[in-house]
Design a protein around this motif. Structure first.
Motif, PDB file in Angstrom:
ATOM      1  N   ILE A  62     -13.954   2.211  10.142  1.00  0.00           N
ATOM      2  CA  ILE A  62     -15.106   1.315  10.142  1.00  0.00           C
ATOM      3  C   ILE A  62     -15.634   1.212   8.720  1.00  0.00           C
ATOM      4  O   ILE A  62     -15.736   2.221   8.012  1.00  0.00           O
ATOM      5  N   ILE A  63     -15.955   0.004   8.269  1.00  0.00           N
ATOM      6  CA  ILE A  63     -16.531  -0.199   6.950  1.00  0.00           C
ATOM      7  C   ILE A  63     -18.031   0.053   7.045  1.00  0.00           C
ATOM      8  O   ILE A  63     -18.739  -0.686   7.737  1.00  0.00           O
ATOM      9  N   PRO A  64     -18.553   1.086   6.365  1.00  0.00           N
ATOM     10  CA  PRO A  64     -19.989   1.387   6.463  1.00  0.00           C
ATOM     11  C   PRO A  64     -20.844   0.228   5.954  1.00  0.00           C
ATOM     12  O   PRO A  64     -20.498  -0.452   4.991  1.00  0.00           O
ATOM     13  N   LYS A  65     -21.967  -0.013   6.636  1.00  0.00           N
ATOM     14  CA  LYS A  65     -22.935  -1.037   6.275  1.00  0.00           C
ATOM     15  C   LYS A  65     -22.364  -2.454   6.370  1.00  0.00           C
ATOM     16  O   LYS A  65     -22.986  -3.423   5.931  1.00  0.00           O
ATOM     17  N   GLU A  66     -21.182  -2.581   6.927  1.00  0.00           N
ATOM     18  CA  GLU A  66     -20.570  -3.889   7.158  1.00  0.00           C
ATOM     19  C   GLU A  66     -20.093  -3.921   8.608  1.00  0.00           C
ATOM     20  O   GLU A  66     -19.706  -2.902   9.163  1.00  0.00           O
ATOM     21  N   ASP A  67     -20.121  -5.081   9.194  1.00  0.00           N
ATOM     22  CA  ASP A  67     -19.563  -5.209  10.532  1.00  0.00           C
ATOM     23  C   ASP A  67     -18.085  -5.517  10.372  1.00  0.00           C
ATOM     24  O   ASP A  67     -17.630  -6.640  10.590  1.00  0.00           O
ATOM     25  N   GLY A  68     -17.326  -4.493   9.955  1.00  0.00           N
ATOM     26  CA  GLY A  68     -15.917  -4.710   9.658  1.00  0.00           C
ATOM     27  C   GLY A  68     -15.067  -3.487   9.925  1.00  0.00           C
ATOM     28  O   GLY A  68     -15.561  -2.363  10.035  1.00  0.00           O
ATOM     29  N   CYS A  90       3.225   1.136   7.638  1.00  0.00           N
ATOM     30  CA  CYS A  90       2.030   1.805   7.106  1.00  0.00           C
ATOM     31  C   CYS A  90       1.704   2.993   8.002  1.00  0.00           C
ATOM     32  O   CYS A  90       1.332   2.811   9.164  1.00  0.00           O
ATOM     33  N   SER A  91       1.823   4.203   7.463  1.00  0.00           N
ATOM     34  CA  SER A  91       1.710   5.403   8.289  1.00  0.00           C
ATOM     35  C   SER A  91       0.321   6.021   8.300  1.00  0.00           C
ATOM     36  O   SER A  91      -0.069   6.674   9.273  1.00  0.00           O
ATOM     37  N   CYS A  92      -0.442   5.864   7.209  1.00  0.00           N
ATOM     38  CA  CYS A  92      -1.756   6.491   7.124  1.00  0.00           C
ATOM     39  C   CYS A  92      -2.577   5.782   6.054  1.00  0.00           C
ATOM     40  O   CYS A  92      -2.050   4.995   5.261  1.00  0.00           O
ATOM     41  N   MET A  93      -3.874   6.094   6.015  1.00  0.00           N
ATOM     42  CA  MET A  93      -4.750   5.373   5.093  1.00  0.00           C
ATOM     43  C   MET A  93      -6.024   6.161   4.840  1.00  0.00           C
ATOM     44  O   MET A  93      -6.490   6.918   5.698  1.00  0.00           O
ATOM     45  N   SER A  94      -6.576   6.010   3.635  1.00  0.00           N
ATOM     46  CA  SER A  94      -7.869   6.582   3.275  1.00  0.00           C
ATOM     47  C   SER A  94      -8.670   5.498   2.575  1.00  0.00           C
ATOM     48  O   SER A  94      -8.139   4.767   1.740  1.00  0.00           O
ATOM     49  N   PHE A  95      -9.970   5.388   2.930  1.00  0.00           N
ATOM     50  CA  PHE A  95     -10.817   4.352   2.329  1.00  0.00           C
ATOM     51  C   PHE A  95     -12.080   4.989   1.780  1.00  0.00           C
ATOM     52  O   PHE A  95     -12.755   5.752   2.474  1.00  0.00           O
ATOM     53  N   ASN A  96     -12.391   4.683   0.517  1.00  0.00           N
ATOM     54  CA  ASN A  96     -13.619   5.162  -0.109  1.00  0.00           C
ATOM     55  C   ASN A  96     -14.600   4.006  -0.219  1.00  0.00           C
ATOM     56  O   ASN A  96     -14.386   3.086  -1.014  1.00  0.00           O
ATOM     57  N   PRO A  97     -15.677   3.991   0.566  1.00  0.00           N
ATOM     58  CA  PRO A  97     -16.605   2.848   0.585  1.00  0.00           C
ATOM     59  C   PRO A  97     -17.318   2.628  -0.739  1.00  0.00           C
ATOM     60  O   PRO A  97     -17.630   1.498  -1.094  1.00  0.00           O
ATOM     61  N   GLU A  98     -17.589   3.708  -1.481  1.00  0.00           N
ATOM     62  CA  GLU A  98     -18.332   3.583  -2.727  1.00  0.00           C
ATOM     63  C   GLU A  98     -17.577   2.775  -3.768  1.00  0.00           C
ATOM     64  O   GLU A  98     -18.148   1.930  -4.464  1.00  0.00           O
ATOM     65  N   THR A  99     -16.285   3.026  -3.881  1.00  0.00           N
ATOM     66  CA  THR A  99     -15.462   2.306  -4.864  1.00  0.00           C
ATOM     67  C   THR A  99     -14.651   1.184  -4.219  1.00  0.00           C
ATOM     68  O   THR A  99     -13.989   0.426  -4.939  1.00  0.00           O
ATOM     69  N   ARG A 100     -14.677   1.116  -2.884  1.00  0.00           N
ATOM     70  CA  ARG A 100     -13.871   0.164  -2.106  1.00  0.00           C
ATOM     71  C   ARG A 100     -12.384   0.338  -2.421  1.00  0.00           C
ATOM     72  O   ARG A 100     -11.626  -0.624  -2.477  1.00  0.00           O
ATOM     73  N   ARG A 101     -11.994   1.575  -2.626  1.00  0.00           N
ATOM     74  CA  ARG A 101     -10.601   1.909  -2.946  1.00  0.00           C
ATOM     75  C   ARG A 101      -9.864   2.246  -1.657  1.00  0.00           C
ATOM     76  O   ARG A 101     -10.264   3.135  -0.913  1.00  0.00           O
ATOM     77  N   SER A 137     -12.548  -6.471  -2.768  1.00  0.00           N
ATOM     78  CA  SER A 137     -13.676  -7.202  -3.339  1.00  0.00           C
ATOM     79  C   SER A 137     -14.946  -6.910  -2.543  1.00  0.00           C
ATOM     80  O   SER A 137     -14.887  -6.414  -1.412  1.00  0.00           O
ATOM     81  N   GLU A 138     -16.096  -7.221  -3.126  1.00  0.00           N
ATOM     82  CA  GLU A 138     -17.372  -6.921  -2.476  1.00  0.00           C
ATOM     83  C   GLU A 138     -17.527  -7.635  -1.148  1.00  0.00           C
ATOM     84  O   GLU A 138     -18.166  -7.135  -0.230  1.00  0.00           O
ATOM     85  N   ASP A 139     -16.947  -8.836  -1.032  1.00  0.00           N
ATOM     86  CA  ASP A 139     -17.066  -9.575   0.228  1.00  0.00           C
ATOM     87  C   ASP A 139     -15.914  -9.276   1.182  1.00  0.00           C
ATOM     88  O   ASP A 139     -15.826  -9.871   2.258  1.00  0.00           O
ATOM     89  N   TYR A 140     -15.017  -8.367   0.794  1.00  0.00           N
ATOM     90  CA  TYR A 140     -13.881  -7.947   1.613  1.00  0.00           C
ATOM     91  C   TYR A 140     -12.953  -9.115   1.981  1.00  0.00           C
ATOM     92  O   TYR A 140     -12.329  -9.109   3.046  1.00  0.00           O
ATOM     93  N   ASN A 141     -12.848 -10.067   1.091  1.00  0.00           N
ATOM     94  CA  ASN A 141     -11.942 -11.198   1.303  1.00  0.00           C
ATOM     95  C   ASN A 141     -10.739 -11.175   0.357  1.00  0.00           C
ATOM     96  O   ASN A 141      -9.901 -12.067   0.405  1.00  0.00           O
ATOM     97  N   LYS A 142     -10.670 -10.150  -0.505  1.00  0.00           N
ATOM     98  CA  LYS A 142      -9.573 -10.071  -1.467  1.00  0.00           C
ATOM     99  C   LYS A 142      -9.321  -8.612  -1.803  1.00  0.00           C
ATOM    100  O   LYS A 142     -10.242  -7.806  -1.852  1.00  0.00           O
TER     101      LYS A 142
END
Length: 420
Positions: A32-38, A71-82, A98-103
């Protein structure tokens, strides 16, 4: 693409908010993307998808990207969007969203393993990328240069990985049922200790850096709570699943552990109770089936299911001793992965049915309030008449049906629950 579910009010179970059903194969990881409905998902069908909720109430992919391998696994850092993503071919690819999560823009590529990547973690504080693979290697790379900093060879391929930033300890769970603790340095590591408590392979790990407790889940259906910070070597076994434990998440503000299993079961454990170490499962004496046919639940020892106890202990176990410390829920699909987002109270599960489900769990906070056995809260009928949260300051008015005051201790405890 995704169906919006209208929740029923005042339920005591996780409320299903949405289902995402568009993947062509199993979704191995979704967050889940924090603070976003995504939602971000990676799948065996080689796709990375960023799902954003539209005005229609449905999730639609704002990004649909195909990778060269599964794709076997994944890690997401919300602060850097990495976004760090491991693949079947042993490669880890990183992207910046990207900040709008479109790119998303490629950032780094690591030839980390010779086989499938099983777990990947990005550690912002260290600028490290930790990973494990079916090649039995645990590696860590510099996220800026992409160079490998260190490697540790495990006895079996690793299926669980956690990291403590403060002490630089890595917790590695493998298919032999063992948990290894390593002290990482910039270009080397040292073995601290190993734990062996499971009879099946370790399938999930969860670290609480505040209480300094490690939870491990296993194919043997059990969960073990290892008290790392206590220094006494305490280990508490939790029995509440009928199948392989697939995921573990911890809600720190309410001190609740969320676990799930491959049969779709979700268990929410109250860890804010004093549990006892564990034969008779109560007194510790060895008791076989011929000696005693008596069985009982002993939740404070972690046994939410009935276990064998000796005759004398069976007589002494009270209804209070049998009071459950966990609640049980059915996700209605075979769970592959689970993610909990504490700021929103959302719980995500991805299943073998290729479906991702998002649930709201805040409704369970009231259940925990009702079950809290401490002092005046337990014996007083009360309700919140109004609550507002501004800049982390909470203002509320509590209506006491019986007219008795609530202690400052319990007011602070209520505040901690509301803040979550």
């Amino acid at each position: 693409m995704a169906a919006e579910i209208q929740p029923k009010p005042q339920t005591r179970t996780p409320v299903l908010l949405n289902k995402i059903e568009a993947s062509q194969d199993v979704v191995n990881t979704a967050v889940i993307i924090p603070k976003e409905d995504g939602v971000i998902s990676v799948s065996e069908d080689r796709t990375i998808r960023i799902w954003l909720k539209r005005d229609s109430g449905q999730y639609w992919p704002s990004i649909y990207h195909t990778m060269p391998d599964s794709c076997s696994c994944m890690s997401f850092n919300p602060e850097t969007r990495r976004l760090s993503m491991g693949m079947e071919n042993g490669i880890i690819s990183e992207f910046i969203l990207s900040e709008d999560y479109n790119k998303m823009t490629p950032a780094q590529t690591y030839q980390a393993h010779q086989g499938r990547v099983t777990v990947v973690l990005f550690v912002l504080e260290m600028e490290w990328v930790l990973s494990t693979g079916q090649d039995k290697n645990f590696t860590w790379h510099c996220s800026e240069s992409g160079t490998q900093l260190g490697l540790y060879r495990t006895t079996a391929w690793v299926s669980g990985l956690q990291f403590d930033v403060e002490t630089r300890h890595a917790f590695v769970g493998d298919y032999s049922g063992q948990v290894t603790i390593l002290k990482l340095e910039l270009d080397s590591c040292s073995l601290v200790t190993t734990f062996k408590g499971h009879t099946g392979n370790v399938t999930a790990l969860c670290w609480d850096p505040v209480q300094r407790v490690l939870f491990s889940g296993s194919a043997d259906h059990s969960i073990i709570m290892w008290d790392i910070g206590g220094g006494k070597g305490t280990a508490i076994e939790l029995q509440g699943h009928n199948e392989k434990v697939q995921g573990l998440c911890y809600a720190p503000h309410t001190r609740q552990l969320i676990s799930c299993s491959s049969d779709g079961g979700i268990v929410i454990w109250n860890m804010d109770v004093t549990r006892q170490e564990h034969h008779c499962r109560k007194c510790g004496q060895a008791v076989c089936g011929k000696c005693s046919a008596k069985r009982s639940t002993i939740p404070l020892m972690g046994f939410e299911f009935e276990v064998r106890v000796c005759d004398s202990c069976h007589e002494s176990i009270t209804d209070e001793d049998r009071a459950p410390t966990a609640t049980f829920h059915d996700s209605k699909h075979s769970i592959v992965y689970m993610h909990y987002e504490p700021t929103m109270g959302w719980l995500l599960t991805s299943g073998a049915d290729k479906v991702v489900k998002v649930r709201q769990t805040r409704c369970l906070l009231r259940q925990r309030l009702d079950r809290q056995p401490n002092s005046d809260l337990f014996s007083t009928n009360w309700s919140f008449d109004q609550s507002q949260i501004f800049s982390h300051q909470i203002f509320f008015r509590v209506e006491l049906i019986e007219g008795r005051p609530i202690s400052e201790k319990n007011i602070s405890w209520i505040c901690s629950l509301i803040q979550e």
